[in-house]
Design a protein around this motif. Structure first.
Motif, short mmCIF file in Angstrom:
data_model
loop_
_atom_site.label_atom_id
_atom_site.label_comp_id
_atom_site.label_asym_id
_atom_site.label_seq_id
_atom_site.Cartn_x
_atom_site.Cartn_y
_atom_site.Cartn_z
N ASN A 278 29.68 44.01 45.51
CA ASN A 278 30.95 43.11 45.97
C ASN A 278 31.67 42.37 44.81
O ASN A 278 32.64 41.76 45.13
CB ASN A 278 30.60 42.35 47.16
CG ASN A 278 30.51 43.22 48.51
OD1 ASN A 278 30.89 44.35 48.56
ND2 ASN A 278 29.71 42.56 49.13
N GLY A 281 35.37 42.34 44.16
CA GLY A 281 35.99 41.75 45.06
C GLY A 281 35.68 40.14 45.07
O GLY A 281 36.62 39.37 45.81
N SER A 284 37.01 36.22 40.32
CA SER A 284 38.17 36.40 39.93
C SER A 284 38.38 35.76 38.30
O SER A 284 37.93 34.76 38.00
CB SER A 284 39.54 35.33 40.56
OG SER A 284 40.53 35.42 39.88
N ALA A 532 44.78 39.16 51.49
CA ALA A 532 43.70 39.23 50.18
C ALA A 532 42.43 38.66 50.80
O ALA A 532 41.30 39.49 50.62
CB ALA A 532 43.94 38.46 49.12
N HIS A 535 40.86 41.13 53.20
CA HIS A 535 40.07 42.15 52.48
C HIS A 535 38.93 41.73 51.39
O HIS A 535 38.18 42.50 51.00
CB HIS A 535 41.01 42.84 51.44
CG HIS A 535 42.01 43.81 52.32
ND1 HIS A 535 43.05 43.30 52.98
CD2 HIS A 535 41.96 45.16 52.51
CE1 HIS A 535 43.69 44.38 53.58
NE2 HIS A 535 43.12 45.37 53.43
N LYS A 537 39.11 40.17 48.92
CA LYS A 537 39.30 40.23 47.53
C LYS A 537 39.76 39.05 46.87
O LYS A 537 41.01 38.75 46.88
CB LYS A 537 40.46 41.37 47.28
CG LYS A 537 40.25 42.67 48.02
CD LYS A 537 38.92 43.42 47.15
CE LYS A 537 38.80 44.91 47.86
NZ LYS A 537 37.51 45.34 47.11
N TRP A 540 42.77 39.11 43.96
CA TRP A 540 44.30 39.18 44.70
C TRP A 540 44.46 37.82 45.22
O TRP A 540 45.60 37.44 45.16
CB TRP A 540 44.17 40.37 45.57
CG TRP A 540 45.38 40.51 46.26
CD1 TRP A 540 46.52 40.07 46.13
CD2 TRP A 540 45.34 41.39 47.58
NE1 TRP A 540 47.33 40.50 47.15
CE2 TRP A 540 46.53 41.31 48.23
CE3 TRP A 540 44.33 42.03 48.16
CZ2 TRP A 540 47.07 41.97 49.12
CZ3 TRP A 540 44.75 42.86 49.51
CH2 TRP A 540 46.10 42.55 50.08
#
Length: 640
Positions: A278, A281, A284, A532, A535, A537, A540
Motif C-alpha cells: 500500500n 497510496g 506522498s 482521494a 480511495h 491515496k 492525490w
C-alpha cells in the motif's frame, strides 16, 4: 593519448562501476592509483544517491518455518528474502530452531523449501534470497544443504535465486572452496568477510548491538549514527543489509525505510506485505511547491459589519489532511495563517458518523438531518438554505465545486431531496434556485436525462442563465449575467490536469458578485480531498488539499483588499481515518495509514479570517456555522 583502462571499466554497463574488476586488475591499480581512488569515490557516490523504492520484495521473512505455511506464504506475498533454520540429524536435514521443534513439527528442508521453490521458479520476477541458518555443525550441515540443492540445476543456475548461508559458517578463508552459487551472510565489522566480499550475499547484523530502541518515537542521535555507518559501509561495498532482533512494528518499518535498510526483518509477514503493497497510496512525495499569500490581518477579528461571506468546504478534510498538505508544502499552508480557529461537531440526526448530505445540510440550513438527505428534515420536510434566504435580502450567491455539482455538499445549497443519489432530480431543483452562479461538473444530469428534458436549455430560456461547458469561456461571460458552468474538467483529479479551475472559478465569482451593493455569499467546495481519502491515496489527497489551499490564499488576499468580507474554511466530515506516521517538513515527504475508506466521527476544524472571525472560535455543532453566517448577514442588514 589513449583513455586509461579504468574509464572503460567504470562506464561499462550504463555507467555502473564494476569496482571488483578494478580491484582484481593489479595492472590498473598500480599504474593508475589516483584513477582507482576516483573510481571508488564515484562508485560510492552513485550508489548512495540511489533511493530504494520499497516493495514487498524488500521484506525478509524471519523464522519463516514458524508460519502457517512455510515458504509458500511469504513467497506468494512477494517477499524478497526468506529464512529457514536447518538442523542435521543423521542423514536428514530438518527445518527447525532446535530439536524440540522437530518433535513437534518434523519438516524436511527439501520438501518444505527446495521443491516448492523449484516448482515456482518460473514465477520469480525479482531477486529472491533463501537465507539458510545452520543450527548444527557448519561443515557437515552445509555439505548436506549443498547435496540437496545441487540436484536442482535450474535453481543453482538461476540469476534470480541466491542461496545465502548464515548461522554456523565455515571460516571466511574457506568460502571459496564451495560452489559459486553458495553465498554467505556477512558481518559488516568482520575484516575477513570484507576480504572475501565476492562470496558475501548480504550483510546481517543484530539490531541490539546498535540501540535498545523499542520502536516508539525516534532512535537517539548517537545510536542512529552507528546504524547509518553500518548501512553506508554495506552500500559502499555494493551489498545489501538487514537487521535482526529489532522491533517489528509500523514505526520501525518506516524508520528502516528512512535509513535505507535493504530488507525489513519481520515475523508479521501478512501485515508487512500489506504495508509495503500500500505504500504508493499511503506515501506522498514532494511535488510542486507554492508560495503563500502573506495576510496583513488589518480587519481580522474586528467587530465591524460583514457584507460578504465566502464559505470554503474541504470535503473530507480533517486536521490530519490539512497537516499532510502542510508537510507536503514544506511547512507552509495558507489556511494555517488564519488565526481564528474552532471545531465543528459533525454527527447527523441518525448517525454518529455523518455523510456529506447531512453534513452539507447542517451548514446550508442550520438543521440536523439523516444521512443521505439533502436540505430536508428527517420527516422529508424541505428547509431553506442560505442562498434561498439571502435572495430575499437581495444578496447574491454562487455555488462552486471541484466535483459533480449534484453531489451532496453543493446540492445542499440549492436542492431538497431525501435521496442524495437522485442526481437528475437534484439538477432539476436548480431551476427553483436563485443562485447567480453554479460551477462544477456533472452536465449529464442536466442534458442527458432519462426523462428527455434539457435542464440547461430551460435555465437559459426560463431564467436567463448563460450556460457554458468550458472553463476557458468564463472570461467571455457578459457582466451582470447569471452563469451555469458545467465543465467535466471540474471533476478531473488535480493530478490528471484539472489545473487552477477552483481559483479561476472563485476569481470570476468574486468579481461578478462584488458589484452587488447588498453583498454576496459563495460556497466553494474542494470535493476531491474526500475522493482521494475514500480511495486511500495519500499523494492525490495532498495535491487536492494544496489545490484548495491555493484558492484559500487568493480569498485571504481578497479579504484584506475588500475589508467587508469574512472567509470561513471548514469540512463536512473527515474521510479515511488518516493517521500520519512519517514525514519530513524539510523535504515535503509525508506518509501515513488510513484506518478506513469511509468517513470518521472526529470533529473538523473551522478557520475564519476577516471581520467577526472571532465568532467562529470554540467547539460547536456544524449547524452553528449556518447560524453564525445568517447572524452576520442579519446584523449587517439591521446594523445591530
Amino acid at each position: 593519448m589513449r583513455r586509461p583502462d579504468y574509464f572503460a571499466v567504470y562506464f561499462k554497463g550504463a555507467g555502473k562501476p564494476m569496482l571488483l574488476d578494478i580491484i582484481k586488475n593489479q595492472h590498473i591499480m598500480s599504474k593508475y592509483p589516483f584513477a582507482f581512488l576516483l573510481a571508488t569515490v564515484f562508485y560510492c557516490g552513485a550508489l548512495h544517491s540511489q533511493t530504494i523504492q520499497y516493495t514487498v520484495a524488500n521484506a525478509h521473512a524471519h523464522n519463516d518455518y514458524e508460519h502457517n505455511i512455510p515458504f509458500v506464504q511469504a513467497f506468494r506475498l512477494g517477499f524478497g528474502s526468506i529464512e529457514a533454520d536447518v538442523i542435521l540429524q543423521g542423514d536428514k536435514l530438518f527445518v527447525a530452531h532446535d530439536a524440540r521443534d522437530i518433535r513437534k513439527r518434523p519438516l524436511l528442508f527439501e520438501e518444505t523449501y527446495i521443491k516448492p521453490l523449484h516448482a515456482a521458479l518460473s514465477s520469480v520476477n525479482h531477486e529472491l534470497i533463501l537465507l539458510i541458518d545452520l543450527k548444527t555443525e557448519a561443515v557437515s550441515t552445509l555439505q548436506k544443504v549443498i547435496s540437496i540443492i545441487q540436484q536442482y540445476p535450474d535453481l543453482t543456475g538461476s540469476n534470480q535465486i541466491k542461496f545465502v548461508i548464515t548461522g554456523n559458517q565455515p571460516p571466511a578463508s574457506a568460502f571459496s572452496q564451495y560452489p559459486s552459487w553458495v553465498y554467505f551472510d556477512g558481518n559488516i565489522h568482520n575484516p575477513e568477510h570484507i576480504k572475501h566480499i565476492d562470496r558475501i550475499g548480504i550483510f546481517s547484523d543484530n539490531f541490539r548491538k546498535y540501540t535498545p530502541w523499542n520502536g516508539k518515537g525516534n532512535i537517539p542521535g548517537t545510536q542512529i549514527l552507528r546504524l547509518k555507518e553500518a548501512i553506508k559501509k554495506a552500500h559502499s561495498l555494493n551489498k545489501k543489509i538487514r537487521f535482526w532482533g529489532g522491533p517489528d512494528n509500523i514505526n520501525t518499518w518506516y524508520t528502516f525505510m528512512d535509513l535505507q535498510v535493504d530488507y525489513i526483518n519481520t515475523d508479521r509477514v501478512e501485515e508487512l506485505a500489506e504495508f509495503l503493497k500500500n505504500l504508493p497510496g499511503t506515501t506522498s512525495l514532494p511535488a510542486n511547491q507554492y508560495e503563500l499569500y502573506q495576510p496583513v490581518y488589518v480587519v481580522d477579528g474586528l467587530d465591524k459589519p460583514v457584507k460578504n461571506v465566502i464559505l470554503m468546504i474541504g470535503d473530507g478534510t480533517g486536521l490530519t489532511q490539512w497537516y499532510a498538505g502542510y508537510t507536503g508544502n514544506k511547512a507552509r499552508l495558507n489556511v494555517f495563517n488564519m488565526r481564528r480557529i474552532g471545531l465543528s461537531l459533525t454527527r447527523s440526526a441518525d448517525s454518529y458518523i455523518t455523510d456529506s448530505g447531512a453534513g452539507g445540510t447542517a451548514m446550508a440550513t442550520g438543521n440536523k438531518t439523516n444521512n443521505n438527505f439533502i436540505a430536508v428534515l428527517p420527516d422529508s420536510t424541505a428547509v431553506p438554505s442560505i442562498p434561498e434566504l439571502l435572495v430575499k435580502k437581495n444578496i447574491h450567491s454562487a455555488i462552486i465545486s471541484t466535483g459533480d455539482i449534484t453531489d451532496a455538499t453543493p446540492a445542499s445549497f440549492y436542492a431538497h431531496v431525501p435521496d442524495r443519489n437522485a442526481s437528475e432530480t437534484i439538477a432539476e431543483h436548480f431551476l427553483r434556485s436563485d443562485a447567480d452562479i453554479l460551477i462544477g461538473s456533472g452536465v449529464a444530469s442536466f442534458d442527458k436525462r432519462k426523462d428527455g428534458r434539457n435542464i440547461l436549455q430551460e435555465l437559459q430560456q426560463q431564467k436567463g442563465y448563460t450556460v457554458i461547458t468550458d472553463i476557458n469561456g468564463i472570461d467571455t461571460v457578459a457582466a451582470g449575467r447569471k452563469l451555469v458552468l458545467l465543465d467535466e474538467e471540474a471533476g478531473r483529479p488535480s493530478y490528471k490536469g484539472r489545473g487552477n479551475l477552483l481559483q479561476r472559478s472563485l476569481a470570476f465569482s468574486v468579481n461578478a458578485l462584488r458589484k452587488n451593493k447588498n453583498g454576496f455569499f459563495i460556497m466553494a467546495e474542494g470535493a476531491q480531498v474526500d475522493w482521494a481519502a475514500h480511495h486511500n491515496k495519500l499523494e492525490w489527497m495532498v495535491q487536492e488539499v494544496q489545490d484548495l489551499d491555493r484558492a484559500i490564499g487568493d480569498m485571504m488576499r481578497f479579504v484584506d483588499e475588500n475589508k467587508e468580507t469574512l472567509l470561513i474554511v471548514t469540512a463536512d466530515h473527515e474521510t479515511g481515518g488518516l493517521t500520519l506516521l512519517n514525514g519530513s517538513l524539510e523535504t515535503g515527504k509525508v506518509a501515513g495509514q488510513f484506518s478506513s475508506d469511509d468517513h470518521s466521527a472526529v470533529c473538523v476544524p473551522v478557520f475564519a479570517y476577516g471581520p467577526q472571525s472571532n465568532l467562529f472560535t470554540g467547539v460547536y455543532s456544524n449547524t452553528e456555522i449556518f447560524s453564525k453566517i445568517m447572524f452576520l448577514f442579519n446584523k449587517n442588514k439591521t446594523g445591530k
